[in-house]
Each structure stands twice: as structure tokens, then as C-alpha cells.
Design a protein around this motif. Structure first.
Motif, PDB file in Angstrom:
ATOM      1  N   PHE A  43       0.828  -1.203   0.000  1.00 25.72           N
ATOM      2  CA  PHE A  43       0.000   0.000   0.000  1.00 25.72           C
ATOM      3  C   PHE A  43       0.867   1.259   0.000  1.00 25.72           C
ATOM      4  N   ALA A  44       1.979   1.199   0.739  1.00 26.56           N
ATOM      5  CA  ALA A  44       2.905   2.330   0.769  1.00 26.56           C
ATOM      6  C   ALA A  44       3.465   2.592  -0.621  1.00 26.56           C
ATOM      7  N   HIS A  45       3.821   1.530  -1.310  1.00 23.02           N
ATOM      8  CA  HIS A  45       4.357   1.668  -2.667  1.00 23.02           C
ATOM      9  C   HIS A  45       3.308   2.265  -3.609  1.00 23.02           C
ATOM     10  N   ALA A  46       2.082   1.762  -3.530  1.00 28.44           N
ATOM     11  CA  ALA A  46       1.003   2.284  -4.374  1.00 28.44           C
ATOM     12  C   ALA A  46       0.739   3.758  -4.075  1.00 28.44           C
ATOM     13  N   LEU A  47       0.766   4.123  -2.798  1.00 28.36           N
ATOM     14  CA  LEU A  47       0.554   5.523  -2.421  1.00 28.36           C
ATOM     15  C   LEU A  47       1.666   6.399  -2.967  1.00 28.36           C
ATOM     16  N   ARG A  48       2.895   5.920  -2.904  1.00 27.21           N
ATOM     17  CA  ARG A  48       4.018   6.708  -3.429  1.00 27.21           C
ATOM     18  C   ARG A  48       3.923   6.880  -4.943  1.00 27.21           C
ATOM     19  N   LEU A  49       3.490   5.851  -5.638  1.00 25.50           N
ATOM     20  CA  LEU A  49       3.338   5.980  -7.095  1.00 25.50           C
ATOM     21  C   LEU A  49       2.318   7.059  -7.438  1.00 25.50           C
ATOM     22  N   GLN A  50       1.198   7.056  -6.750  1.00 30.70           N
ATOM     23  CA  GLN A  50       0.166   8.062  -7.010  1.00 30.70           C
ATOM     24  C   GLN A  50       0.629   9.450  -6.563  1.00 30.70           C
ATOM     25  N   THR A  51       1.365   9.492  -5.461  1.00 31.89           N
ATOM     26  CA  THR A  51       1.886  10.766  -4.968  1.00 31.89           C
ATOM     27  C   THR A  51       2.880  11.355  -5.966  1.00 31.89           C
ATOM     28  N   ASP A  52       3.691  10.512  -6.576  1.00 31.05           N
ATOM     29  CA  ASP A  52       4.644  10.993  -7.591  1.00 31.05           C
ATOM     30  C   ASP A  52       3.911  11.617  -8.776  1.00 31.05           C
TER      31      ASP A  52
END
Length: 70
Positions: A31-40
Motif C-alpha cells: 500500500f505504501a508503494h502504491a501511495l508513493r506511485l500516485q503521490t509521484d
């Protein structure tokens, strides 16, 4: 957009990173990885918007100088 609005957007990006870190600490790395992708993606949009607004402000100032308004 006002400078406060842009500052709030940048603060929001920082908050999302803090959430990603919290997710990692809680064992939710996916979930952290997915959030970072969207945040980028969002960060790119915020930076682009900020640059467009700065360019518009500079053009407006340049145009005013040319017209003798400043």
C-alpha cells in the motif's frame, strides 16, 4: 492560485509521504508503494501547475512593463 494554495499542496504531498512511511511501519509495504506511485504523479502535476502559474505571472509583469503600467 494563491501562494498559500500552492504551499498547502506541497504540504499535502509531504503528508502523503508520511502516510506511506506509516504504512511501511505497519507492514503494509504494498500500500505504501502504491501511495508513493500516485503521490509521484500528483507531485508532477503540482510542480507543472506551479511552473505555469509562475510563467503567467512573469508574462503578466513583463506585459505590464511594456505597457508602462508598472
Amino acid at each position: 492560485m494563491s501562494e498559500k494554495t500552492m504551499a498547502d499542496m506541497y504540504l499535502g504531498l509531504e503528508a502523503l509521504e508520511q502516510d506511506a512511511q506509516r504504512l511501511e511501519r505497519n507492514g503494509q509495504a504494498e500500500f505504501a508503494h502504491a501511495l508513493r506511485l500516485q503521490t509521484d504523479k500528483l507531485r508532477g502535476a503540482v510542480i507543472t501547475s506551479d511552473a505555469i502559474l509562475e510563467d503567467a505571472a512573469e508574462a503578466d509583469t513583463s506585459g505590464a512593463l511594456e505597457r508602462g503600467a508598472l
